[in-house]
Design a protein around this motif. Structure first.
Motif, mmCIF file in Angstrom:
data_model
loop_
_atom_site.group_PDB
_atom_site.id
_atom_site.type_symbol
_atom_site.label_atom_id
_atom_site.label_comp_id
_atom_site.label_asym_id
_atom_site.label_seq_id
_atom_site.Cartn_x
_atom_site.Cartn_y
_atom_site.Cartn_z
ATOM 1 N N ARG A 107 0.819 -1.221 0.000
ATOM 2 C CA ARG A 107 0.000 0.000 0.000
ATOM 3 C C ARG A 107 0.848 1.263 0.000
ATOM 4 N N ALA A 108 2.079 1.153 0.448
ATOM 5 C CA ALA A 108 2.945 2.326 0.544
ATOM 6 C C ALA A 108 3.786 2.536 -0.707
ATOM 7 N N GLU A 109 3.596 1.709 -1.717
ATOM 8 C CA GLU A 109 4.350 1.918 -2.951
ATOM 9 C C GLU A 109 3.953 3.247 -3.584
ATOM 10 N N PRO A 110 4.922 4.010 -4.072
ATOM 11 C CA PRO A 110 4.599 5.310 -4.675
ATOM 12 C C PRO A 110 3.608 5.157 -5.822
ATOM 13 N N ALA A 111 2.585 5.995 -5.814
ATOM 14 C CA ALA A 111 1.585 5.988 -6.886
ATOM 15 C C ALA A 111 0.958 7.378 -6.939
ATOM 16 N N ASP A 112 1.485 8.229 -7.784
ATOM 17 C CA ASP A 112 1.004 9.597 -7.877
ATOM 18 C C ASP A 112 -0.231 9.665 -8.765
ATOM 19 N N VAL A 113 -1.127 10.593 -8.422
ATOM 20 C CA VAL A 113 -2.382 10.752 -9.149
ATOM 21 C C VAL A 113 -2.577 12.235 -9.441
ATOM 22 N N ASP A 114 -2.964 12.547 -10.687
ATOM 23 C CA ASP A 114 -3.333 13.917 -11.040
ATOM 24 C C ASP A 114 -4.850 14.027 -10.971
ATOM 25 N N ARG A 115 -5.342 14.540 -9.837
ATOM 26 C CA ARG A 115 -6.787 14.600 -9.653
ATOM 27 C C ARG A 115 -7.379 15.901 -10.189
ATOM 28 N N ASP A 116 -6.614 16.997 -10.098
ATOM 29 C CA ASP A 116 -7.166 18.299 -10.479
ATOM 30 C C ASP A 116 -6.473 18.889 -11.697
ATOM 31 N N GLY A 117 -5.754 18.077 -12.414
ATOM 32 C CA GLY A 117 -5.080 18.582 -13.582
ATOM 33 C C GLY A 117 -3.755 19.242 -13.271
ATOM 34 N N ASP A 118 -3.771 20.251 -12.408
ATOM 35 C CA ASP A 118 -2.546 20.992 -12.103
ATOM 36 C C ASP A 118 -2.043 20.728 -10.694
ATOM 37 N N ARG A 119 -2.680 19.820 -9.969
ATOM 38 C CA ARG A 119 -2.267 19.515 -8.596
ATOM 39 C C ARG A 119 -2.089 18.020 -8.420
ATOM 40 N N PRO A 120 -0.889 17.509 -8.653
ATOM 41 C CA PRO A 120 -0.648 16.075 -8.455
ATOM 42 C C PRO A 120 -0.839 15.687 -6.981
ATOM 43 N N ARG A 121 -1.135 14.430 -6.761
ATOM 44 C CA ARG A 121 -1.387 13.929 -5.405
ATOM 45 C C ARG A 121 -0.488 12.731 -5.103
ATOM 46 N N VAL A 122 -0.054 12.646 -3.844
ATOM 47 C CA VAL A 122 0.813 11.570 -3.375
ATOM 48 C C VAL A 122 0.004 10.643 -2.471
ATOM 49 N N ARG A 123 0.220 9.353 -2.591
ATOM 50 C CA ARG A 123 -0.455 8.389 -1.718
ATOM 51 C C ARG A 123 0.032 8.595 -0.278
ATOM 52 N N PRO A 124 -0.874 8.835 0.698
ATOM 53 C CA PRO A 124 -0.432 9.129 2.070
ATOM 54 C C PRO A 124 0.351 7.990 2.718
ATOM 55 N N GLN A 125 0.041 6.748 2.347
ATOM 56 C CA GLN A 125 0.793 5.626 2.908
ATOM 57 C C GLN A 125 2.275 5.727 2.568
ATOM 58 N N ALA A 126 2.579 6.199 1.343
ATOM 59 C CA ALA A 126 3.978 6.344 0.935
ATOM 60 C C ALA A 126 4.678 7.408 1.774
ATOM 61 N N VAL A 127 3.939 8.444 2.154
ATOM 62 C CA VAL A 127 4.507 9.514 2.988
ATOM 63 C C VAL A 127 4.967 8.943 4.327
ATOM 64 N N PHE A 128 4.101 8.179 4.972
ATOM 65 C CA PHE A 128 4.409 7.669 6.299
ATOM 66 C C PHE A 128 5.445 6.556 6.251
ATOM 67 N N ALA A 129 5.435 5.769 5.191
ATOM 68 C CA ALA A 129 6.444 4.715 5.073
ATOM 69 C C ALA A 129 7.837 5.320 4.913
ATOM 70 N N GLU A 130 7.965 6.351 4.098
ATOM 71 C CA GLU A 130 9.268 6.997 3.923
ATOM 72 C C GLU A 130 9.684 7.730 5.193
ATOM 73 N N LEU A 131 8.728 8.392 5.841
ATOM 74 C CA LEU A 131 9.025 9.047 7.119
ATOM 75 C C LEU A 131 9.542 8.026 8.124
ATOM 76 N N SER A 132 8.900 6.873 8.204
ATOM 77 C CA SER A 132 9.304 5.838 9.152
ATOM 78 C C SER A 132 10.735 5.387 8.895
ATOM 79 N N ARG A 133 11.079 5.244 7.629
ATOM 80 C CA ARG A 133 12.432 4.799 7.281
ATOM 81 C C ARG A 133 13.493 5.816 7.707
#
Length: 398
Positions: free
Chosen positions: A155-181
């Protein structure tokens, strides 16, 4: 009672924070699994194979399975209030240790209640325990924990999404997994309530010497920033880390950044890292409405205005780092932990990542899927993400 139990489950809370060694000795002797209430997340490190992690709605599937299969429950220093996540009444014999008499037997019908300090009571108990030769129960727990971390890594694998066209989104699980490391040794962590607490509970792997806290009763917004600043005054030589949603930042967190800007030069170690989940949504309530009531997102109550939190940090003399791609996370945290002042890591996260509970009924899954499909903006994406996480929980090896 403990010596006769074949499937012992331990639940530890904040009252056991100074009893780490005793908890692990008892669990090893009894061949038990150890679940942690959120306020007890730092009691035992997450690299211990039989530690199942957090328990409850924000908890893990191994903790749920541990309690559902136990014939004996040993509860140590915890007032965990959600009894539906404990063993079914009548299935397990209960023993509780607590320093407060008023907390004994109020969450579960305990057969034996011991009034005393966790560390001292466990130390007196240990010589009376018989080491279990049959380790099959604990081996089953260890295997379940290994599977769970595979699910979390997936679930923490990076997977970016462009939801609003000009504002890409980061999967929150990836944020916390990298922070933990990248967390420094002896870091003191705080989380706000909201979806940040879900990811903190499941993806942050506590190591020996770390501390962690949040609102123990949950649903209390804004304490994350105050707790993080308080950690710097209580432990000025340690790195404090806060994980906070944008709703809490707008309610009071931004004002408290000014407090950090005023005092950070007085701290032995000036580092304080605050991770903001900038998803422009009161996300936890959005998903609760979907899963519990089957209602689509109600924009009027859930939408938040966009705020550039990194720019605000720079404006008041702190450091701000904006992240809108998963590939930027590692460098962002490396820079934040090397800074000479408090840092805001402002991450544009995806609001359509569902914080699926460890045990979800089919009715809840049906309500969740129906509600997100009814959402005219993000329905299909939300339904697909919910289905993905639901399936991963059932089939962790796939």
């Amino acid at each position: 009672m403990l010596n006769s139990g074949r499937r012992v489950a331990m639940l530890v809370g904040a009252g056991a924070l100074d009893a780490t060694e005793e908890v692990m000795q008892v669990a090893d002797t009894l061949g038990a699994g150890v679940a942690k209430a959120l306020l007890g997340k730092a009691v035992v490190p997450d690299d211990v194979p039989y530690v199942t992690g957090s328990i409850g709605l924000l908890g893990t599937k191994p903790s749920w399975d541990l309690m559902q299969g136990a014939d004996t429950l040993l509860m140590v220093g915890s007032g965990f209030p959600y009894s539906e996540f404990l063993p079914p009444i009548g299935q397990a014999r209960g023993i509780q240790i607590d320093v407060s008499g008023r907390m004994l037997s109020i969450r579960y019908p305990m057969e034996l209640a011991l009034l005393g300090d966790s560390k001292q009571t466990l130390a007196e108990l240990l010589p009376l325990l018989e080491r279990k030769e049959d380790r099959s129960w604990q081996e089953k727990i260890v295997a379940a924990v290994e599977d769970w971390w595979k699910v979390m890594d997936s679930r923490a694998e990076p997977a970016d999404v462009d939801r609003d066209g000009d504002r890409p989104r980061v999967r929150p699980q990836a944020v916390f997994a990298e922070l933990s490391r990248q967390l420094p040794d002896r870091a003191v962590l705080s989380s706000d309530s909201g979806s940040a607490a879900n990811w903190y509970a499941r993806h942050i792997r506590m190591r020996t010497g770390m501390k962690g806290t949040l609102s123990g009763s949950l649903a209390t917004m804004v304490p994350g920033m105050a707790y993080t600043i308080a950690a710097k005054f209580a432990y000025p030589d340690r790195v404090a880390v806060g994980t906070i949603g944008d709703g809490a930042m707008q309610m009071g967190g931004m004002a408290e950044l000014i407090t950090a800007a005023k005092y950070y030069r007085d701290w032995d170690d000036p580092r304080m890292v605050v991770v903001v989940l900038n998803n422009e949504d009161l996300n936890q309530v959005t998903w609760e409405q979907r899963a519990m009531a089957g209602d689509p997102k109600f924009d009027a109550s859930q939408d938040l205005p966009y705020v550039p939190y990194a720019a605000f940090a720079e404006l008041i003399g702190l450091r701000g780092i904006k992240v809108d791609r998963s590939a930027q996370l590692a460098d962002a945290f490396e820079e934040a932990f090397a800074a000479d002042r408090p840092v805001i890591v402002d991450v544009m996260t995806d609001p359509e990542e569902p914080p699926i509970p460890p045990h979800i009924t089919f009715a809840q899954f049906e309500a969740l899927t129906t509600s997100v499909l009814a959402d005219p903006k993000e329905g299909v994406a939300g339904a697909v993400n919910a289905a993905r996480e639901f399936a991963e929980g059932i089939l962790p090896r796939r």
